[in-house]
Design an enzyme around this catalytic site. Structure first.
Site, PDB file in Angstrom:
ATOM      1  N   GLU A   1      32.722  42.819  34.709  1.00  0.00           N
ATOM      2  CA  GLU A   1      33.845  41.892  34.865  1.00  0.00           C
ATOM      3  C   GLU A   1      33.424  40.810  35.842  1.00  0.00           C
ATOM      4  O   GLU A   1      32.838  41.110  36.887  1.00  0.00           O
ATOM      5  CB  GLU A   1      35.095  42.583  35.425  1.00  0.00           C
ATOM      6  CG  GLU A   1      35.813  43.467  34.453  1.00  0.00           C
ATOM      7  CD  GLU A   1      37.114  44.037  35.019  1.00  0.00           C
ATOM      8  OE1 GLU A   1      37.748  43.399  35.884  1.00  0.00           O
ATOM      9  OE2 GLU A   1      37.479  45.141  34.598  1.00  0.00           O
TER      10      GLU A   1
ATOM     11  N   GLU B   1      37.308  50.814  37.817  1.00  0.00           N
ATOM     12  CA  GLU B   1      37.590  50.526  39.235  1.00  0.00           C
ATOM     13  C   GLU B   1      38.086  51.759  39.987  1.00  0.00           C
ATOM     14  O   GLU B   1      39.149  51.776  40.596  1.00  0.00           O
ATOM     15  CB  GLU B   1      38.571  49.356  39.338  1.00  0.00           C
ATOM     16  CG  GLU B   1      37.935  48.083  38.781  1.00  0.00           C
ATOM     17  CD  GLU B   1      38.709  46.798  39.043  1.00  0.00           C
ATOM     18  OE1 GLU B   1      39.934  46.873  39.148  1.00  0.00           O
ATOM     19  OE2 GLU B   1      38.071  45.737  39.147  1.00  0.00           O
TER      20      GLU B   1
HETATM   21  P1  P53 Z   1      43.784  40.102  37.445  1.00  0.00           P
HETATM   22  C1  P53 Z   1      42.230  43.078  41.820  1.00  0.00           C
HETATM   23  C2  P53 Z   1      40.998  42.728  42.399  1.00  0.00           C
HETATM   24  C3  P53 Z   1      39.828  42.914  41.687  1.00  0.00           C
HETATM   25  C4  P53 Z   1      39.860  43.456  40.418  1.00  0.00           C
HETATM   26  O1  P53 Z   1      42.429  40.857  37.759  1.00  0.00           O
HETATM   27  C5  P53 Z   1      41.076  43.805  39.857  1.00  0.00           C
HETATM   28  C6  P53 Z   1      42.251  43.627  40.548  1.00  0.00           C
HETATM   29  C7  P53 Z   1      43.549  44.019  39.962  1.00  0.00           C
HETATM   30  O2  P53 Z   1      44.361  42.953  39.837  1.00  0.00           O
HETATM   31  O3  P53 Z   1      41.149  44.381  38.645  1.00  0.00           O
HETATM   32  C8  P53 Z   1      40.250  44.062  37.622  1.00  0.00           C
HETATM   33  O4  P53 Z   1      44.155  40.450  36.057  1.00  0.00           O
HETATM   34  C9  P53 Z   1      40.650  44.930  36.467  1.00  0.00           C
HETATM   35  C10 P53 Z   1      41.193  44.176  35.299  1.00  0.00           C
HETATM   36  C11 P53 Z   1      41.873  42.919  35.788  1.00  0.00           C
HETATM   37  C12 P53 Z   1      40.823  42.043  36.433  1.00  0.00           C
HETATM   38  O5  P53 Z   1      40.216  42.701  37.509  1.00  0.00           O
HETATM   39  O6  P53 Z   1      44.757  40.596  38.448  1.00  0.00           O
HETATM   40  O7  P53 Z   1      39.662  45.834  36.039  1.00  0.00           O
HETATM   41  O8  P53 Z   1      42.030  45.032  34.564  1.00  0.00           O
HETATM   42  O9  P53 Z   1      42.566  42.245  34.809  1.00  0.00           O
HETATM   43  C13 P53 Z   1      41.335  40.703  36.914  1.00  0.00           C
HETATM   44  O10 P53 Z   1      43.487  38.642  37.592  1.00  0.00           O
END
Ligand code: P53
Length: 472
Positions: A371, A177
């Site tokens: 993701e 990211e």
């Molecule tokens: P969590 C925010 C928005 C989009 C992606 O997020 C993000 C985040 C950060 O919070 O990060 C990615 O755990 C990231 C992962 C993360 C996942 O999204 O806040 O690459 O490390 O865990 C989900 O629900």
């Protein structure tokens, strides 16, 4: 019929969110190890402590202990039929402070064993080299990537991995990211946390991250020309809130800067024209030398990957609106046609098809969704089962739209849903925000047996993979 025969089905995690063992076998502290947990229920945000204070709970220190349980976890991934597993290497297991000249052998050995375990089951590793795991020391002593020396530390780290694992890993991602670095609150991932930093400094640090990525791509291809080295962005799909031209224009400008910019640099190898304009208008000075430009051109990535969770709406008066959508990174507004997750993220499967086409038409390189998923509260029934039909439904809709995008002609090569095993949330530090096909008995305060169990979605995803996306 949509998914190609060799489509890479799998799942994704990151070291800081699942490994635990934060100070075991020579590992140093990373920036994530300084993050305390927040809570959605009580509305507390995560705090970042310059000094680790033993009276508090730091979720990454123990996480789900996959450092010690990876064999059990990989066996479960194999049972689901994973073709690929996306994981990150904890930089601080290899270089505990980041500025050492020789790596920590125990750290290197750990990932050797892990890759062997994956290959035992025919699972291809996909390695994120840096996933919110900058050595804390590099932030504290160097202001992270603001200091050019950090480019060299990263290059040494990446090269160490490439040489060691050249026969075990083919797929790499340089930075998770990377576009977080365009956001004020994203600066910490690049090691800027000692003081306030100007926008110029934040963009300079991001520029240095681009250079580090380009150097790694070049070095990697020299070590093994078969390496596939990609970029990774958080893609926040944006729609104009209305068809008012001012809303549409604002959407274009924000989309350019937040979604397109980093991909343009990493795939096309040059700063896009709209950033020059943005820098001028906001009095941002970034030093970009001729040598830097040549490096960016030479170090372009082989494929493009991104996280996709949600979409948001943009209006030209974003700043004074009170209909902000939850979970977004930069204050978009809500979309009345979409439902939201328990954390307020707007669920938008069709948006994934739209996004895949948007990205592919721009770059025409292979894409991977590395993701995607639904963070939700799960309930364990008395018989131990977990009936997560809401998660199955979320995945089903998104997989249908990926199939549609492939039929549209998009070269989509893989799909690794986030947190295939429950892990610590990056945003909140919670455990109760669960994404997994595999349940982990652990709560927000760090209590629980850490036992793993299969959710309904586990059996469902297994069938999806076995039928190559036919049986949803
Ligand atoms: P969590 C925010 C928005 C989009 C992606 O997020 C993000 C985040 C950060 O919070 O990060 C990615 O755990 C990231 C992962 C993360 C996942 O999204 O806040 O690459 O490390 O865990 C989900 O629900």
């Amino acid at each position: 019929m949509s998914f190609p025969k060799n489509f890479l089905w799998g799942g994704a995690t990151a070291a800081n969110q699942c490994e635990g063992a934060w100070n075991v076998d020579g590992k140093g502290p990373s920036i994530s190890d300084h993050n305390r947990a927040g809570s959605r229920t009580s509305g507390t945000r995560r705090t970042f402590d310059l000094e680790i204070d033993d009276q508090y709970y730091y979720p990454s220190h123990t996480a789900i202990d996959s450092y010690h349980r990876y064999k059990e976890d990989i066996a479960l991934f194999a049972e689901m039929g994973f073709k690929v597993y996306r994981l990150s290497i904890a930089w601080t297991r290899i270089f505990p402070n980041g500025d050492e000249t020789t790596p920590n052998e125990a750290g290197l050995q750990y990932y050797d064993d892990l890759f062997d375990e994956l290959h035992k089951y025919g699972i291809e590793p996909l390695v994120t080299i840096s996933h919110f795991e900058l050595p804390f020391h590099l932030g504290k002593e160097y202001d992270g990537f603001l200091d050019k020396r950090t480019i060299g530390f990263y290059e040494r780290y990446a090269t160490t991995l490439f040489e060691r694992y050249k026969d075990k890993v083919k797929y790499w991602l340089t930075f998770n990211e990377i576009n977080f670095g365009t956001l004020d609150h994203g600066r910490r991932i690049n090691g800027l946390f000692n003081r306030e930093y100007t926008e110029s400094e934040q963009y300079q640090a991001l520029h240095n991250v681009f250079l580090a990525s380009a150097k790694a791509v070049i070095a990697g291809h020299k070590i093994n020309p078969d390496f596939q080295i990609g970029c990774m962005l958080a893609y926040i799909t944006m729609y104009p809130k209305t068809c008012r031209p001012a809303d549409v224009l604002k959407t274009q400008q924000m989309n350019d800067r937040l979604n397109y910019f980093c991909g343009d640099v990493q795939v096309k190898g040059a700063y896009p024209y709209y950033m020059k304009r943005y820098f001028e208008q906001n009095d941002i000075q970034v030093e970009i030398t001729e040598e830097d430009k040549a490096l960016l051109k030479a170090g372009t990535v082989d494929y493009y990957t991104f996280s996709y969770y949600m979409s948001t709406c943009i209006a030209d008066n974003l700043e004074d609106r009170d209909d902000k959508s939850g979970g977004n990174l930069f204050g978009g507004v809500s979309n009345e046609y979409l439902e939201t997750s328990d954390w307020g993220w707007q669920i938008d499967p069709i948006g994934l098809r739209y996004t895949l086409n948007q990205i592919y038409s721009r770059y025409e390189v292979p894409l991977m969704v590395v993701e995607n998923g639904l963070g939700a509260f799960d309930k364990v029934e008395e018989d131990g089962s977990i009936k997560d039909d809401y998660r199955i439904d979320y995945f089903k809709q998104h997989i249908i739209e990926m199939g549609n995008a492939i039929d549209d002609g998009v070269d989509l090569i893989g799909y690794t849903p986030w947190g295939c095993i429950d892990l610590i949330s990056a945003g909140t530090g919670e455990m109760s925000k669960r994404y997994g096909f595999i349940y982990v008995d652990r709560d927000d305060e760090g209590n629980g047996t850490l036992d793993r169990s299969r959710k309904d979605s586990f059996y469902w995803y297994k069938d999806v993979i076995a039928s190559n996306g036919e049986k949803l």
